[in-house]
Design a protein around this motif. Structure first.
Motif, PDB file in Angstrom:
ATOM      1  N   GLN A   1       7.209   2.658   8.669  1.00  9.88           N
ATOM      2  CA  GLN A   1       6.690   1.380   7.681  1.00  9.88           C
ATOM      3  C   GLN A   1       6.352   0.071   8.271  1.00  9.88           C
TER       4      GLN A   1
ATOM      5  N   SER B   1       5.871  -4.388   7.917  1.00 13.62           N
ATOM      6  CA  SER B   1       5.635  -4.778   6.737  1.00 13.62           C
ATOM      7  C   SER B   1       5.626  -6.692   7.338  1.00 13.62           C
TER       8      SER B   1
ATOM      9  N   ILE C   1      -6.836  -3.044  10.688  1.00 12.88           N
ATOM     10  CA  ILE C   1      -5.458  -2.711  12.114  1.00 12.88           C
ATOM     11  C   ILE C   1      -6.555  -2.277  13.058  1.00 12.88           C
TER      12      ILE C   1
ATOM     13  N   CYS D   1      -5.718   2.260  13.031  1.00 12.10           N
ATOM     14  CA  CYS D   1      -4.037   2.745  11.808  1.00 12.10           C
ATOM     15  C   CYS D   1      -4.626   3.907  10.926  1.00 12.10           C
TER      16      CYS D   1
ATOM     17  N   GLU E   1      -2.284   4.495   8.381  1.00  8.94           N
ATOM     18  CA  GLU E   1      -2.507   3.662   6.984  1.00  8.94           C
ATOM     19  C   GLU E   1      -2.121   1.952   6.666  1.00  8.94           C
ATOM     20  N   VAL E   2      -2.120   1.728   6.021  1.00  8.87           N
ATOM     21  CA  VAL E   2      -2.010   0.391   6.401  1.00  8.87           C
ATOM     22  C   VAL E   2      -2.283  -0.300   4.559  1.00  8.87           C
ATOM     23  N   TYR E   3      -1.256  -0.713   3.827  1.00  9.50           N
ATOM     24  CA  TYR E   3      -1.139  -1.075   2.238  1.00  9.50           C
ATOM     25  C   TYR E   3      -1.440  -3.021   2.087  1.00  9.50           C
TER      26      TYR E   3
ATOM     27  N   SER F   1       1.799  -3.101   4.597  1.00  7.21           N
ATOM     28  CA  SER F   1       2.810  -2.420   4.971  1.00  7.21           C
ATOM     29  C   SER F   1       1.545  -1.192   5.961  1.00  7.21           C
ATOM     30  N   TYR F   2       2.198  -1.683   6.771  1.00  8.85           N
ATOM     31  CA  TYR F   2       1.196  -0.210   8.173  1.00  8.85           C
ATOM     32  C   TYR F   2       2.270   0.893   8.270  1.00  8.85           C
ATOM     33  N   LYS F   3       1.312   1.702   9.154  1.00  7.63           N
ATOM     34  CA  LYS F   3       2.442   2.795  10.157  1.00  7.63           C
ATOM     35  C   LYS F   3       1.226   2.611  11.391  1.00  7.63           C
TER      36      LYS F   3
ATOM     37  N   LEU G   1      -3.941  -6.843  14.445  1.00  4.61           N
ATOM     38  CA  LEU G   1      -4.522  -6.925  13.695  1.00  4.61           C
ATOM     39  C   LEU G   1      -5.088  -8.809  12.829  1.00  4.61           C
TER      40      LEU G   1
END
Length: 111
Positions: A40, A42, A59, A66, A68-70, A82-84, A93
């Motif tokens: 993660q 951030s 992203i 990407c 996941e993006v929160y 946050s993203y992975k 981004l």
């Protein structure tokens, strides 16, 4: 008649008018400078001085999107993102406050 009174009580769709300045948004954090593969990552986005609008974060990856993006609102128009990323490579981004890029966006990162 009954039908006319019923139709007049329908809620009117919201059409917000935004007064904002994306240049007043600041972003900082390790997720913008040196993200880590498979973890993660951030960064924070401070829109508190930028008026009223909607934060958009996206992203773009060369091979795959990407994972996941929160985006989490933390109060007073300050956000945590946050993203992975699970695939190595170069990513872009995008951080926009309404229709406008914030300062520094698009950000280029590599993992």
């Amino acid at each position: 008649s009954m039908s006319s009174s019923r139709s007049s009580s329908r809620p009117i769709p919201i059409q917000p008018s935004f007064e904002s300045d994306a240049r007043a948004v600041t972003c900082h954090g390790q997720g913008l400078d040196r993200p880590v593969l498979g973890k993660q990552n951030s960064f924070s986005v401070d829109c508190s001085q930028a008026g009223n609008n909607v934060l958009f974060v996206g992203i773009y990856g060369p091979e795959k999107p990407c994972d996941e993006v929160y985006v989490k609102h933390q109060g007073d128009r300050r956000y945590g993102v946050s993203y992975k990323l699970i695939d190595p490579g170069q990513y872009i981004l995008y951080v926009k406050w309404g229709d406008q890029h914030v300062f520094g966006s698009p950000f280029h990162v590599e993992v």
